[in-house]
Enzyme design. Structure first.
Site, mmCIF file in Angstrom:
data_model
loop_
_atom_site.group_PDB
_atom_site.id
_atom_site.type_symbol
_atom_site.label_atom_id
_atom_site.label_comp_id
_atom_site.label_asym_id
_atom_site.label_seq_id
_atom_site.Cartn_x
_atom_site.Cartn_y
_atom_site.Cartn_z
ATOM 1 N N LYS A 113 -7.243 -7.681 16.445
ATOM 2 C CA LYS A 113 -7.854 -8.999 16.295
ATOM 3 C C LYS A 113 -9.381 -8.913 16.313
ATOM 4 O O LYS A 113 -10.066 -9.636 15.580
ATOM 5 C CB LYS A 113 -7.364 -9.952 17.396
ATOM 6 C CG LYS A 113 -6.035 -10.625 17.086
ATOM 7 C CD LYS A 113 -6.182 -11.653 15.973
ATOM 8 C CE LYS A 113 -4.966 -12.509 15.718
ATOM 9 N NZ LYS A 113 -3.787 -11.840 15.180
ATOM 10 N N LYS A 195 8.380 -3.954 5.084
ATOM 11 C CA LYS A 195 9.238 -5.003 5.615
ATOM 12 C C LYS A 195 8.903 -6.372 5.021
ATOM 13 O O LYS A 195 7.757 -6.662 4.750
ATOM 14 C CB LYS A 195 9.049 -5.104 7.144
ATOM 15 C CG LYS A 195 9.761 -4.018 7.891
ATOM 16 C CD LYS A 195 9.922 -4.226 9.392
ATOM 17 C CE LYS A 195 9.122 -5.243 10.105
ATOM 18 N NZ LYS A 195 9.285 -5.229 11.554
ATOM 19 N N LYS A 198 6.235 -8.302 6.809
ATOM 20 C CA LYS A 198 4.845 -7.901 6.697
ATOM 21 C C LYS A 198 4.298 -8.201 5.306
ATOM 22 O O LYS A 198 3.117 -8.055 5.039
ATOM 23 C CB LYS A 198 4.717 -6.379 6.962
ATOM 24 C CG LYS A 198 5.003 -6.012 8.398
ATOM 25 C CD LYS A 198 3.763 -6.185 9.272
ATOM 26 C CE LYS A 198 4.083 -6.474 10.723
ATOM 27 N NZ LYS A 198 4.864 -5.423 11.379
#
Ligand code: TRP
Length: 332
Positions: A113, A195, A198
């Site tokens: 982040k 995936k 994602k």
């Protein structure tokens, strides 16, 4: 004997997709019959990235509606929104005294982040794992169904619980990751790139809110090739994924039919995708319609959330009483 406590949190980001369904929601629906379950929408966690509040509110309500549409039963599980259980925030405060700056700064999700939003590295972001620990420990949960990406947070929750027990007295059991064993299905993105969860490519992701036309279009565009040239070949990932999806939403005869054709090198992917698209429409349409109906029925939606909060707060208040007694902040 009382049942073991299962708890999981759902982030209200974006629309739920097939990867969420088969990776999480379908399991919740099974667990609600076997355990004392707490499932909640983590709206406080979302505030760490400063989303538009109106959008956040809509996302929360949509996630609630979509989970109910998938079979989550508010009578069986406690299904609530995090912010309607204020007891969590008090436990978060106590746990913050036991969490060290150094370990929080080393958390993978925090470091990610910091890279993604360097202009907004706030304390809530740093203590995200502490809030998550409070979510879990407030119900003294022992089983936490989460994916691999949450294992570090879960380990931190165990550490905070242990530290609390050591310093103040034994209140918390140790929460462990939990899924129904090997049955966790991986749904890949339709373009074959990783995936589905994602995937940034919306055309390669099947959402529970997709229209029948969207579903057909996306599946017909899914990556394939010119087919196997040797009998009984190993399937490339993206072909295996089509078979996996078929296994999830089509009947066994249909899957066997295309398996056989694949093994004999007579498979026509266009036909296979057409069949898969129709079966997928049959699977998603009722969920989409139920979720949409519920989203339009604000009264019912609110009743569900209120009911969930009331159930969750009973358990939360019991834990908090033990916590306050242990910490010694009980003067009344
Ligand atoms: N951090 C989790 C995620 O990103 C969501 C979450 C919040 C959660 N609190 C939790 C998951 C408690 C399990 C238990 O998906």
């Amino acid at each position: 004997m009382s049942k073991e406590v299962v708890l999981s949190g759902i982030r209200p980001t974006g629309f739920l997709h097939l990867g969420n369904y088969f990776g999480a929601m379908r399991n919740y629906v099974r667990m609600q019959n076997d355990y004392e379950c707490y499932f909640f929408v983590a709206d406080w966690h979302s505030l760490t990235t400063h989303p538009d509040t109106k959008t956040l509110q809509q996302s929360v309500l949509r996630v609630v509606a979509e989970n109910i549409a998938c079979g989550l039963d508010p009578e069986k599980a406690a299904f609530y929104v995090q912010s309607s259980v204020p007891e969590i925030s008090e436990l978060y405060l106590y746990l913050n005294m036991l969490a060290y700056k150094g370990e929080l700064e080393k958390t993978t999700t925090f470091k990610d982040k910091v890279r993604l939003q360097p202009e907004n590295v706030n304390a809530g972001l740093l203590t995200y794992p502490v809030l998550q620990a409070a979510d879990i420990l407030i119900h003294r949960a022992v089983k936490v169904p989460v994916g691999k990406d949450q294992e570090q947070h879960l380990e931190m929750a165990r550490n905070f619980a242990e530290r609390f027990n050591y310093r103040y007295g034994n209140v918390f059991p140790s929460p462990q990751a939990f899924n129904y064993g090997s049955e966790l299905v991986k749904v890949m993105s339709l373009d074959g790139n990783g995936k589905m969860s994602k995937s940034e490519n919306q055309m390669a992701t099947l959402y529970l809110a997709d229209t029948d036309e969207d579903i057909r279009k996306k599946i017909m565009k899914a990556k394939t090739d010119s087919g196997p040239t040797e009998p009984n070949s190993i399937k490339p990932d993206y072909i295996q994924n089509l078979f996996t999806l078929m296994g999830l939403v089509s009947n066994a005869d249909t899957v066997a039919h295309f398996e056989q054709q694949f093994n004999q090198c007579t498979v026509r992917y266009g036909d296979m995708k057409k069949q898969l698209a129709e079966d997928m429409v049959q699977f998603i349409a009722p969920i989409r319609e139920k979720a949409a109906a519920l989203q339009n029925d604000t009264k019912q939606l609110k009743a569900i959330i209120e009911h969930g909060a009331a159930k969750a707060r009973v358990s939360a208040q019991q834990t908090l009483q033990l916590v306050r007694d242990a910490v010694g902040v009980n003067y009344l």
